[in-house]
Design an enzyme around this catalytic site. Structure first.
Site, PDB file in Angstrom:
ATOM      1  N   TYR A  33      33.141   4.676  38.929  1.00 51.24           N
ATOM      2  CA  TYR A  33      32.895   4.132  37.831  1.00 51.24           C
ATOM      3  C   TYR A  33      34.009   3.796  37.081  1.00 51.24           C
ATOM      4  CZ  TYR A  33      34.413   8.311  35.008  1.00 51.24           C
ATOM      5  OH  TYR A  33      35.362   9.212  34.369  1.00 51.24           O
ATOM      6  N   ARG A  52      40.727  -1.846  38.806  1.00 52.24           N
ATOM      7  CA  ARG A  52      40.711  -0.383  39.416  1.00 52.24           C
ATOM      8  C   ARG A  52      39.586   0.198  40.170  1.00 52.24           C
ATOM      9  NH1 ARG A  52      41.981   3.882  34.457  1.00 52.24           N
ATOM     10  NH2 ARG A  52      39.760   3.347  34.214  1.00 52.24           N
ATOM     11  N   ARG A 100      19.810  12.851  52.970  1.00 58.06           N
ATOM     12  CA  ARG A 100      21.136  13.681  52.814  1.00 58.06           C
ATOM     13  C   ARG A 100      21.695  14.088  54.060  1.00 58.06           C
ATOM     14  NH1 ARG A 100      23.042  18.770  52.092  1.00 58.06           N
ATOM     15  NH2 ARG A 100      24.486  18.924  50.086  1.00 58.06           N
ATOM     16  N   HIS A 102      26.206  14.556  54.994  1.00 59.33           N
ATOM     17  CA  HIS A 102      27.469  14.170  54.420  1.00 59.33           C
ATOM     18  C   HIS A 102      28.140  13.102  54.898  1.00 59.33           C
ATOM     19  CE1 HIS A 102      26.805  18.477  52.901  1.00 59.33           C
ATOM     20  NE2 HIS A 102      27.931  18.327  52.402  1.00 59.33           N
ATOM     21  N   LYS A 149      38.664   7.042  40.333  1.00 53.03           N
ATOM     22  CA  LYS A 149      37.745   7.358  39.318  1.00 53.03           C
ATOM     23  C   LYS A 149      36.539   7.625  39.769  1.00 53.03           C
ATOM     24  CE  LYS A 149      37.209   5.561  34.734  1.00 53.03           C
ATOM     25  NZ  LYS A 149      37.494   6.713  34.003  1.00 53.03           N
ATOM     26  N   GLU A 182      47.243  15.284  32.795  1.00 52.84           N
ATOM     27  CA  GLU A 182      46.485  14.622  32.042  1.00 52.84           C
ATOM     28  C   GLU A 182      45.558  15.233  31.212  1.00 52.84           C
ATOM     29  OE1 GLU A 182      44.414  11.297  34.073  1.00 52.84           O
ATOM     30  OE2 GLU A 182      44.144  12.836  35.769  1.00 52.84           O
ATOM     31  N   LEU A 207      44.686   9.960  37.078  1.00 55.75           N
ATOM     32  CA  LEU A 207      44.005   8.612  37.003  1.00 55.75           C
ATOM     33  C   LEU A 207      45.113   7.402  36.423  1.00 55.75           C
ATOM     34  CD1 LEU A 207      41.289   7.239  37.434  1.00 55.75           C
ATOM     35  CD2 LEU A 207      41.114   7.261  34.968  1.00 55.75           C
TER      36      LEU A 207
HETATM   37  N1  PLP Z   1      42.527  10.154  32.858  1.00 54.52           N
HETATM   38  C1  PLP Z   1      41.362  10.366  33.055  1.00 54.52           C
HETATM   39  C2  PLP Z   1      40.986  11.580  34.033  1.00 54.52           C
HETATM   40  C3  PLP Z   1      40.165   9.797  32.550  1.00 54.52           C
HETATM   41  O1  PLP Z   1      38.860   9.848  32.660  1.00 54.52           O
HETATM   42  C4  PLP Z   1      40.594   8.409  31.919  1.00 54.52           C
HETATM   43  C5  PLP Z   1      39.386   7.667  31.176  1.00 54.52           C
HETATM   44  O2  PLP Z   1      38.428   7.844  31.342  1.00 54.52           O
HETATM   45  C6  PLP Z   1      41.676   8.365  31.441  1.00 54.52           C
HETATM   46  C7  PLP Z   1      42.596   9.186  32.065  1.00 54.52           C
HETATM   47  C8  PLP Z   1      42.575   7.213  30.572  1.00 54.52           C
HETATM   48  O3  PLP Z   1      42.119   5.887  31.583  1.00 54.52           O
HETATM   49  P1  PLP Z   1      41.775   4.598  30.664  1.00 54.52           P
HETATM   50  O4  PLP Z   1      42.927   4.230  29.880  1.00 54.52           O
HETATM   51  O5  PLP Z   1      41.816   3.528  31.834  1.00 54.52           O
HETATM   52  O6  PLP Z   1      40.440   4.664  30.101  1.00 54.52           O
END
Ligand code: PLP
Length: 285
Positions: A33, A52, A100, A102, A149, A182, A207
């Site tokens: 997403y 991304r 279903r 995997h 993501k 993060e 991310l």
């Molecule tokens: N880290 C994580 C785990 C996130 O879910 C997000 C955004 O949803 C970010 C960092 C920040 O990413 P962005 O600046 O692309 O929104």
């Protein structure tokens, strides 16, 4: 105003938008997403988000459901139909619908797409941006491919709830060596006593935040000193300033980490200046 969603080729009433119970997103969290901010009608950093998304799809060996141009048209149509002037667009791509099992379904199974949009309905992000937020640190229990993501967000959900239970807006996730990776939905930053801006380098541990990348360019353009390196919880608690970034929460000050007040408990001067510089390129909240 009734909302409209886009699901697998159709624009439908939001309340009637549905996925199959055999969708891989439902069964396995097998989907990716993006969340794109809309500020004053502009889709902020749209191409970076779509790059991304394409990368996440490649890493999970998922097919690209539409060309970038077609996806942009769908997003803009959802923005238009939902009158989103300030708010967020959400795009999700799933591996599709199959009984279903995997392992991947046959190549004939087409990926699914969902696009939704919403106007900012509460002032929470704006208040956070003005006054700052508290964060709680918790162990990072996620899988090792945090650069993807994916909607497989259970560890993030548990951590965010732990933060909420402690009266904090965000949780900072901490690796086995005591370093902050993060936030559950944001990038973590600190400002050292020597005014150096510090954030963790890109790797599969985090991310690759779109806001992070663009803010780094802004930081460099304005000549701040910056270090891409990991920092510990203790270093963060003793930093002069701290903040988080995400599409939804651009440069949001952190004024407390666990029980420790950061700096003097107010958003710091470097953070304030970065808010202004970033708003000048990406639009103010
Ligand atoms: N880290 C994580 C785990 C996130 O879910 C997000 C955004 O949803 C970010 C960092 C920040 O990413 P962005 O600046 O692309 O929104």
């Amino acid at each position: 105003m009734p909302r409209t969603a886009y699901v697998n080729g159709h624009y439908v009433a939001y309340d009637e938008a549905m996925l199959s119970i055999d969708d891989r997103a439902v069964q396995f969290g097998d989907s990716v997403y993006e969340v794109v901010a809309v500020r004053r009608g502009h889709l902020v950093e749209l191409d970076d988000h779509l790059s991304r998304l394409e990368r996440s799809l490649r890493e999970l060996r998922m097919a690209q459901p539409r060309s970038r141009t077609a996806l942009k048209l769908i997003m803009k149509e959802i923005q238009r139909r939902n009158h989103v002037h300030n708010g967020l667009l959400y795009v999700q791509v799933t591996r599709g619908v199959a009984p279903r099992n995997h392992k991947f379904p046959s190549a004939a199974v087409r990926p699914g797409i969902v696009v939704t949009g919403k106007s900012r309905i509460d002032q929470e992000s704006v208040l956070a941006w003005q006054k700052g937020v508290k964060v709680l640190t918790v162990p990072d229990d996620r899988w090792r491919r945090r650069d993807v993501k994916s909607t497989n967000l259970l560890a993030n959900v548990m951590a965010k709830q732990a933060a909420a239970d402690a009266g904090c807006r965000e949780a900072w996730l901490v690796d086995d060596d005591g370093f902050v990776t993060e936030g559950t939905s944001s990038t973590a930053w600190i400002v050292s006593r020597t005014s150096c801006i510090i954030t963790r380098p890109l790797s599969n541990d985090i991310l690759h935040g779109v806001t992070r990348g663009n803010l780094l360019r802004v930081i460099e353009a304005h000549g701040y000193s910056v270090e891409e390196r990991a920092f510990t919880v203790t270093e963060a608690e003793h930093a002069d300033e701290a903040f988080i970034t995400s599409a939804n929460n651009p440069v949001t000050p952190v004024v407390q980490i666990n029980d420790t007040i950061v700096g003097n408990g107010e958003p710091g001067p470097v953070t304030r200046r970065l808010q202004e510089h970033y708003a000048a390129v990406a639009g103010a909240l």
